[in-house]
Design an enzyme around this catalytic site. Structure first.
Site, short mmCIF file in Angstrom:
data_model
loop_
_atom_site.label_atom_id
_atom_site.label_comp_id
_atom_site.label_asym_id
_atom_site.label_seq_id
_atom_site.Cartn_x
_atom_site.Cartn_y
_atom_site.Cartn_z
N THR B 149 4.89 -1.67 -31.08
CA THR B 149 5.01 -2.68 -30.03
C THR B 149 4.45 -2.07 -28.73
OG1 THR B 149 7.31 -2.02 -29.65
CG2 THR B 149 6.93 -3.93 -31.06
N LYS B 171 8.77 3.12 -35.38
CA LYS B 171 8.33 2.60 -34.08
C LYS B 171 9.53 2.63 -33.15
CE LYS B 171 8.81 -0.78 -32.24
NZ LYS B 171 9.80 -1.27 -31.21
N THR B 182 15.75 0.03 -30.31
CA THR B 182 14.79 -0.88 -30.91
C THR B 182 13.88 0.00 -31.66
OG1 THR B 182 14.74 -2.47 -29.15
CG2 THR B 182 12.96 -2.59 -30.68
N GLU B 254 8.92 4.65 -23.17
CA GLU B 254 8.25 3.84 -22.14
C GLU B 254 8.27 4.51 -20.77
OE1 GLU B 254 10.08 0.00 -22.24
OE2 GLU B 254 8.84 -0.67 -23.93
N ASN B 376 9.09 -2.89 -17.96
CA ASN B 376 10.24 -3.73 -18.31
C ASN B 376 10.58 -4.80 -17.30
OD1 ASN B 376 11.19 -2.65 -20.90
ND2 ASN B 376 11.27 -0.74 -19.74
#
Lengths: 380, 380
Positions: B149, B171, B182, B254, B376
């Site tokens: 993603t 992932k 996630t 991230e 985000n």
């Protein structure tokens, strides 16, 4: 006016040199006749208790809840400073007591600033005499200025009741979390205050505020009362004063672009609602969404599902302002244009209904922004 | 190679059109002979369980832990999608089963992406036949690509044991937290795996990883095993494979500029050490400090004091790399130049010793950066 709006109190604030910037950094609130008044306090729950918290707590125990003055410094927290730090906090009280002509135990002390750095005593040794000399019946504003750290504005409040007044000042801009924050608040009143009045007022205000989930080592709320008036309504006035100060903190939180009120309804209990509201309020992902004005409710549901409270994915709903974006656990039609305005406003109200019981709870928080990171990525 | 490094497994990844970008978004891992193999799984603890998690759990219960294939999509989490979402997840399995010639219950399903948006079924309806046609003994890399993603690179692992192999793909780039993230991981092996092997491997890897404290609705770790080899050492190899995938996630979190390992020693128990380590790892203030390469240990002590574990302000120490900056609760002399290098490195090891007992624990996390917020603050 703040703390000096109440008859019977003087205050002062000076720059003594703790802050390299030369900004005011030493404040004092004292009874006008330099005689002890009733003193109540609520302190941080952090076990890494700062020296001034330890000393103030001991002084209140020793006097049975009486004090002549509260001395506060900004620019250094005097936390994680060991036995020398406790000695420094005691010395601050003794210096003030010497000038005021009271016992050291009748002085309370608060500090705010960086942790782990010995308190520079030279500026305090030389600063206390001018501070006491500056005490004045209109000194509230000076005192409120001298306790600021990264605050961008003073936080003051005056609430007038039937025959009495509550005045207050506070500081706090980050590290605001459950059980208060890097926040100091000193309130004054001429009404008789019961411990429960303060406990409930704090519960309904500072304890509902969370900026970053960090509970500071120095949090202190002190109420000084001359007790001249046995007034009905002091509980309400004190609660209002604390709420206004807490809201001022939320408005001025480090880097925030908006104040977000998170309400959880339909929980199994009020306790669970409060836990769930706090889980949302402290979610980095939710806070980033609010900063981006993004009504992405999936993160809200995900936080609720992992909050450790009773949860049913098929009964949860999420509402921004008055616009419900998810009902019974799934997306629902809504006015997208109106929602855009809601998300863009300076104040955002988010309501999550769990659809399970009657429990409700509320937490006030902020968004997570680039400026918050700028503010906190360095201390030097 | 990843999942297809193990004899007996094929894999494939295609772009079916779920992602508007046209990037690969549908992956499949299947036994080479299309016969059921042993299947074990660990799922998210989030109560807002995504539809594919519900369906995979039911399928495993129905088959007693056997499966022919795992189908995975990126670009949509199929979470908070209600009964229609569960129908969609079942349909994904049925489509794959139809092509493979097995029962729908013998197919497991994983989804990752945004929450609350119905899964677009048209691309999946048309995408499954080409996906199955693309299955190949060297398709591991394609599959690992199709589950990405916001990941910036594929996460693959191959661990070779004595007479057996473990392959894996994963992932995960945000919303990584206690009890996984996630994150999706599919591992394959030809060795016999016991449920405890998987439980311990997950405990020592994905469960020690926290990026932002958010626990996702979709987390799934699946191990498929042909069981051809009853090998000693599968527990160690599986643990290593999971640890390598978890570290790859931490490396690619991230917006992160560094991977931070937080170790707490000297706690009253291992459990308290883990709680304390997680409190530091999830502190916005600490994470901002690490981003700013600021060795401000006061925040670390403050988090420890509010972690709810046994704590003594006079026995705590804080060490970055091998450089101790605070001992017995107060600052101590240290080599500031060497510390600067430690703080600037891509990998930071922080150790906090509570000086109370023998408990120790470790959590892997990242810093909090402007780029995390950029990533985000919006989903559209």
């Amino acid at each position: 006016m703040s703390v000096t709006a109440v008859p019977g109190f003087d205050a002062a604030g000076v720059a003594c040199g703790i802050k390299a910037s030369g900004a005011p950094d030493l404040a004092l609130v004292a009874s006008a006749d330099r005689q002890p008044v009733d003193a109540l306090a609520v302190f941080t729950t952090n076990k890494a208790t700062a020296a001034p918290v330890q000393v103030s707590r001991a002084h209140l125990a020793s006097t049975g809840g009486r004090a002549v003055a509260v001395v506060l410094n900004s620019g250094n927290a005097n936390a994680a400073t060991g036995a020398p730090g406790r000695g420094d906090a005691e010395r601050m009280c003794a210096l003030v007591a010497g000038e005021l002509g009271c016992r050291p135990e009748e002085v309370l002390v608060c500090s705010t600033g960086l942790i782990g750095i010995p308190l520079p005593m030279a500026p305090i040794e030389s600063g206390v005499a001018p501070l006491v000399a500056a005490l004045a019946a209109d000194g509230g504003q000076s005192a409120a200025t001298a306790i600021m750290t990264t605050d961008t504005r003073r936080k003051e409040v005056v609430v007038r009741g039937a025959g009495f007044t509550v005045g207050g000042m506070a500081k706090g801009a980050a590290m605001l979390a459950p059980n208060m924050a890097t926040m100091l608040a000193v309130l004054t009143t001429d009404a008789v205050v019961h411990p429960d009045d303060l406990r409930l007022a704090v519960e309904g205000s500072f304890h509902r505020l969370t900026v970053d989930g960090c509970t500071s080592t120095n949090d202190t709320v002190i109420v000084l009362s001359t007790g001249m008036v046995a007034a009905a309504g002091i509980d309400v006035a004190l609660a209002q004063a604390c709420r206004e100060l807490a809201e001022a903190m939320a408005e001025d939180a480090e880097g925030a672009t908006k104040v977000v009120t998170v309400t959880v309804t339909g929980a199994a209990s009020d306790g669970e609602a409060a836990i769930a509201a706090r889980k949302i309020a402290e979610s980095e992902l939710c806070k980033c969404s609010w900063y981006g004005q993004d009504p992405y409710w999936g993160r809200v549901v995900s936080e609720l599902g992992s909050a450790g409270v009773a949860f049913d994915a098929d009964t949860v709903s999420v509402t921004y302002g008055t616009i419900t974006v998810a009902r019974d656990g799934v997306a629902c039609d809504h006015d997208a244009a109106a929602l855009k305005d809601v998300m863009a406003a300076r104040r955002l109200h988010l309501t999550a209904d769990l659809g399970i019981g009657d429990g409700h709870g509320l937490v006030i928080t902020n968004d997570l922004t680039h400026a918050y990171i700028d503010e906190n990525m360095g201390t030097s």
